[in-house]
Write a protein that holds these residues in place. Structure first.
Motif: not given
Length: 592
Positions: A36-40, A106-108
């Motif tokens: 969430m902070l740095r991207g995928n 991807p994060a989800l």
């Protein structure tokens, strides 16, 4: 089944124990905080999975609810990826990408699989542990180094998803009460999630069953394992049967190319590939760390009279797993059925992570009951356990962010991949899903959907370059009026008006499942090309070519088997429940 008695606790530990779901959700969110902070994190398999998810979403938009063909692979020629890669991860990824922005999918996905892993480990631990300690085990499991290495550095989303099923397989394999149905469902789930993990789970279940049978001196553990394995295979037959039958049609052996073979990945093995060595070095240290943690925890748990039998059942598998990490175990890898398709011996970390987390929980469990006036029960960390566990989880996540996170190059970023996907540029194919006997590296980039050539083998790429760009207007091209319709990845139609006879060369990998008609007549014998593209001879004049996916008999057989086992599942579950509720089996009280 009666749950273990919750031990008396201080205010801090009572607050921790009373909200296990909250702690598991918080740990899962913390584990994906770097995303969430740095991207995928664009790990090794990131593009492979992202393309699969986008292909699934596009197939749904065109009315294909269970796709078989990946269109963009092999630079638009496609491959039968969805026949061979288990469906759970690409179905979930396609659903997430359809419901949320692709940059968030991807994060989800990572959050959901970590959440599932945490809750399944909590369910396993809760069979023998109080809430507080079970929650600690769950948080340690979902944030263990191998889980984060799999998600961040490797982006092996299917394997990461399979971690949610390992604790459930352990749970139902270890308990005494009837569990054929839940164990069968867990085995089916892991087969539908990741094939190497399913092979590992099958051997893991066999080892546990052997140990239980020797200890109990009875046949019921083996009978239960056999029945559950059969049930799981039957429920997953709609995937397993086609994948097993049709792998003779593809270059499945390329999955075991140099660098992907077991002998290349024993602990700290050195090869000529520096990138492989770096990944293996990381995996080897993770394995040693988790093996050491599991062994130390087992030593403490075996001294705990309330946990020793469970700890013994788990700990007895640690030596065989360690043995399999060294070259001396090569004969086992060579001769055990399908074991070589694990590719990496360190994939046994899937089991080791679950075993280690449970053993840590068992080691932290108090050895006796609390008595009035005697204060807190004896344990390794007493009421500092929640704080210590939280610090351990945080340390592992920070370490993963620093060591395992893979920043995305501009061309690998999700937004760039989505834009390229919509442009139809295509990507490199997967070697093991290429048609047997075909060199998919000869497929040229930028090919049109259809060409009319003088000969069936014309315009095949020469030289040693991989997938070179296509040069339009070659001397072998015949003039023709072409119209192309493409309703879905599994249906093409071509209308051709040609002045002379020739060969229609489609930008489509030939595969036995395609049903091809020319002017409503089946075309079963087709010329072969080195690049594997479909070739159809045509006459001068008007020709209409229709290419549709037609499910071979093995797909229909697999679906029929799954349907039969679904019908068996309900009465079997009812019978098992009746036997349990009828009192034929007494609760084990947390003992194995």
């Amino acid at each position: 089944m009666r749950q273990p008695e919750d031990e008396p606790a201080t205010t801090v530990t009572r607050s921790f124990a009373s909200k296990p779901a909250l702690w598991i959700v918080a740990a899962s969110l913390l584990a994906i905080a770097p995303l969430m902070l740095r991207g995928n994190s664009c790990g090794h398999d990131f593009n492979f999975h992202l393309l699969s998810w986008m292909e699934v979403a596009r197939a749904w938009q065109t009315g294909v609810w269970y796709p078989h063909w990946t269109q963009d692979a092999n630079y638009g020629a496609g491959e039968p990826r969805f026949l061979f890669y288990p469906p759970a991860s690409w179905l979930l990824g396609g659903l997430l990408g359809s419901a949320a922005p692709w940059t968030a999918a991807p994060a989800l996905f990572a959050f959901l699989v970590l959440l599932g892993s945490g809750f399944s480990m909590y369910r396993l631990s809760r069979e023998w542990l109080p809430q507080e300690t079970a929650t600690i085990a769950a948080c340690l499991y979902l944030a263990n180094p191998y889980a984060l290495f799999t998600l961040y550095e490797r982006s092996a989303f299917g394997e990461a998803f399979s971690e949610a099923w390992i604790p459930l397989i352990l749970l139902f394999a270890l308990r005494r009460r009837p569990s054929i149905v839940p164990l069968g469902l867990a085995m089916a789930a892991i087969w539908l999630t990741d094939a190497p993990a399913a092979v590992l789970a099958s051997y893991m279940l066999a080892l546990l069953t052997l140990a239980r049978s020797l200890v109990e001196r009875k046949a019921w553990p083996a009978l239960r394992a056999a029945a559950s394995t059969g049930l799981g295979l039957g429920l997953a037959a709609f995937y397993i049967v086609p994948a097993a039958f049709e792998r003779r049609w593809v270059e499945i052996g390329r999955a075991l190319a140099p660098g992907m073979r077991v002998e290349d990945s024993f602990l700290f093995t050195q090869t000529a590939d520096s990138f492989h060595n770096q990944v293996l070095w990381t995996a080897s240290w993770i394995f040693l760390f988790e093996m050491a943690a599991a062994a130390v925890a087992a030593a403490f748990a075996l001294k705990n009279e309330r946990a020793s039998r469970t700890a013994m059942a788990i700990a007895c598998l640690l030596p065989p797993i360690l043995f399999l990490q060294f070259p001396v175990s090569a004969p086992i890898w060579d001769h055990a059925p399908e074991l070589r398709f694990l590719q990496f011996p360190w994939r046994w970390l899937l089991f080791l992570a679950a075993a280690g987390s449970l053993l840590i929980g068992l080691a932290l469990r108090p050895n006796g009951r609390n008595h009035p006036g005697r204060g807190e029960p004896r344990s390794i960390l007493r009421f500092w356990r929640p704080l210590t566990a939280s610090a351990a989880v945080l340390a592992m996540i920070v370490t993963a962010s620093l060591l395992f996170f893979q920043p995305c190059d501009d061309e690998d970023a999700v937004s760039a991949e989505v834009a390229a996907f919509h442009l139809g540029q295509g990507v490199e194919g997967t070697d093991e899903y290429t048609r047997a006997g075909v060199g998919n590296w000869k497929i040229q980039q930028g090919l049109p959907p259809l060409r009319i050539l003088r000969g069936p083998a014309e315009e095949i790429a020469k030289g040693t370059s991989t997938n070179p760009p296509w040069t339009p207007g070659g001397p072998q091209n015949l003039p023709a009026d072409l119209r192309v319709a493409h309703p879905s990845a599994e249906h093409w139609t071509f209308q051709i008006e040609a002045a002379e006879r020739g060969y229609a060369v489609l930008r489509l990998m030939d595969y036995p499942a395609w049903r091809v008609t020319l002017n409503d007549m089946d075309v079963e014998q087709r010329p072969a090309r080195e690049d594997g593209l479909m070739v159809i001879p045509i006459a001068a004049g008007s020709s209409r070519i229709d290419v549709r996916w037609s499910n071979p008999p093995d797909i229909l057989l697999g679906r029929a088997i799954s349907a039969v086992f679904l019908l068996v599942l309900l009465p079997l579950g009812y019978f098992e429940d009746r036997r349990l509720c009828g009192g034929r089996f007494k609760p084990s009280g947390g003992q194995v």
